[in-house]
Design a protein around this motif. Structure first.
Motif, PDB file in Angstrom:
ATOM      1  N   MET A 176       0.753  -1.220   0.093  1.00  0.00           N
ATOM      2  CA  MET A 176      -0.041   0.037  -0.177  1.00  0.00           C
ATOM      3  C   MET A 176       0.746   1.336  -0.120  1.00  0.00           C
ATOM      4  O   MET A 176       0.395   2.260  -0.590  1.00  0.00           O
ATOM      5  N   ILE A 177       1.911   1.140   0.540  1.00  0.00           N
ATOM      6  CA  ILE A 177       2.904   2.272   0.394  1.00  0.00           C
ATOM      7  C   ILE A 177       4.174   2.327  -0.217  1.00  0.00           C
ATOM      8  O   ILE A 177       5.142   2.999  -0.477  1.00  0.00           O
ATOM      9  N   SER A 178       3.854   1.435  -1.437  1.00  0.00           N
ATOM     10  CA  SER A 178       5.054   1.000  -2.218  1.00  0.00           C
ATOM     11  C   SER A 178       5.112   2.235  -3.385  1.00  0.00           C
ATOM     12  O   SER A 178       4.030   2.880  -3.606  1.00  0.00           O
ATOM     13  N   PRO A 179       6.283   2.713  -3.777  1.00  0.00           N
ATOM     14  CA  PRO A 179       6.387   3.821  -4.678  1.00  0.00           C
ATOM     15  C   PRO A 179       5.885   3.462  -6.115  1.00  0.00           C
ATOM     16  O   PRO A 179       5.432   4.422  -6.915  1.00  0.00           O
ATOM     17  N   ASP A 180       5.777   2.253  -6.459  1.00  0.00           N
ATOM     18  CA  ASP A 180       5.407   1.656  -7.756  1.00  0.00           C
ATOM     19  C   ASP A 180       3.751   1.689  -8.003  1.00  0.00           C
ATOM     20  O   ASP A 180       3.041   1.094  -6.900  1.00  0.00           O
ATOM     21  N   LEU A 181       3.212   2.388  -8.784  1.00  0.00           N
ATOM     22  CA  LEU A 181       1.774   2.671  -8.717  1.00  0.00           C
ATOM     23  C   LEU A 181       1.125   1.459  -8.869  1.00  0.00           C
ATOM     24  O   LEU A 181      -0.110   1.245  -8.079  1.00  0.00           O
ATOM     25  N   LYS A 182       1.527   0.349  -9.649  1.00  0.00           N
ATOM     26  CA  LYS A 182       0.762  -0.700  -9.774  1.00  0.00           C
ATOM     27  C   LYS A 182       0.706  -1.630  -8.631  1.00  0.00           C
ATOM     28  O   LYS A 182      -0.372  -1.933  -8.156  1.00  0.00           O
ATOM     29  N   THR A 183       1.716  -1.568  -7.916  1.00  0.00           N
ATOM     30  CA  THR A 183       2.044  -2.389  -6.534  1.00  0.00           C
ATOM     31  C   THR A 183       1.010  -1.780  -5.680  1.00  0.00           C
ATOM     32  O   THR A 183       0.412  -2.274  -4.746  1.00  0.00           O
ATOM     33  N   HIS A 184       0.998  -0.398  -5.524  1.00  0.00           N
ATOM     34  CA  HIS A 184       0.337   0.427  -4.465  1.00  0.00           C
ATOM     35  C   HIS A 184      -1.043   0.434  -4.799  1.00  0.00           C
ATOM     36  O   HIS A 184      -1.915  -0.035  -3.778  1.00  0.00           O
TER      37      HIS A 184
END
Length: 302
Positions: A176-184
């Motif tokens: 949820m706090i990943s900088p990668d948009l898809k992962t987020h």
């Protein structure tokens, strides 16, 4: 027109007018406005229902907004109350500061709630907090006491951010706090799915997912270490408090959370919904709305 027919038509007209008049009182147009918290964060506030009825302040959970309470806003059982909702800091249409302390400091969330109560001139409202909203209520009670409220309802509320009460999902909160948009976004979808034992219809889920995507990334990172003053807040509270939890909650351990709250305050009452997950007000809205109305009527009569 024969007199008997005229009389029946007149009666029907009177009944129709009365029904429309009653409806207009019970379902007032939604009022939208903003208030400013002590630290300068702007909060979006909404009001509906009967402006002269007992007040309810609904406080949504993580990744939500006032839209979470759609089943309550549409409920005929609740139209007689003055319904106040607001978007938490970092959520929905409210301000989204970038400073981590704006989210870690639980007192600021308490100040937000106090500002909404004061600015709306709500007289002895019942506070209803879902998930993170329960922590907001505890922080409010610790900072301001219970002198300005009639009661409080925790809906699968966070009592304390401790592993004996919270189901651990480290990979979800990491994504949820990943900088990668898809992962987020995938992390937020997974989190939202965990909120329900009985999944909502597709339209509702998609709206709630879009709702989640509006939440501040800074908030999602910082709120995981938010201070929660449950022991100070709940232990000193003398107004009625009701806990409503779903027995199939995948995010909060319902029975340990209830046990901890009642240990802090033995006067607290609780209800466990056997067929609900983390969001009984969405999964079993009719039952929830009836239980809430009964609680409000009792608390407001004190």
């Amino acid at each position: 027109m024969p007199r008997s027919i005229f009389r029946h038509a007149l009666c029907a007209s009177v009944v129709t007018v009365a029904l429309f008049a009653g409806s207009s009182v019970a379902v007032a147009d939604t009022k939208n406005y903003s208030v400013t918290a002590p630290d300068g964060v702007t909060l979006a506030v909404q009001e509906s229902g009967n402006p002269d009825g007992p007040a309810i302040v609904f406080i949504h959970g993580l990744l939500g907004s006032h839209l979470n309470w759609d089943a309550q806003l549409k409920s005929a059982a609740l139209h007689r109350y003055r319904i106040i909702t607001y978007d938490l800091r970092g959520h929905g249409l409210s301000g989204k500061p970038t400073d981590a302390d704006a989210y870690r400091d639980g007192r600021r969330w308490a100040d937000d709630l106090a500002t909404v109560i004061q600015s709306s001139h709500a007289r002895n409202p019942v506070l209803v907090g879902w998930s993170l909203g329960g922590a907001v209520i505890s922080n409010y009670l610790a900072a301001y006491g219970d002198g300005r409220i009639a009661g409080a309802v925790y809906v699968d509320g966070v009592i304390e951010l401790k592993t004996d009460q919270i189901v651990v999902h480290p990979e979800v909160y990491r994504d949820m706090i990943s900088p990668d948009l898809k992962t987020h976004l995938d992390g937020e979808r997974t989190f939202l799915g965990l909120c329900f034992h009985t999944q909502p219809d597709r339209s509702t889920f998609e709206r709630l997912l879009a709702n989640a995507a509006m939440a501040s990334w800074d908030m999602q990172s910082a709120v995981q270490s938010m201070t929660v003053a449950a022991s100070e807040g709940l232990s000193r509270t003398r107004v009625p408090v009701l806990l409503i939890y779903g027995a199939r909650d995948a995010l909060v351990k319902a029975r340990p959370a209830i046990a901890r709250a009642t240990d802090l305050n033995p006067q607290i009452q609780s209800k466990l919904y056997a067929n609900s997950g983390h969001a009984p007000f969405i999964e079993e809205p009719d039952r929830f709305n009836r239980d809430l109305a009964a609680f409000i009527d009792t608390a407001s009569a004190r």
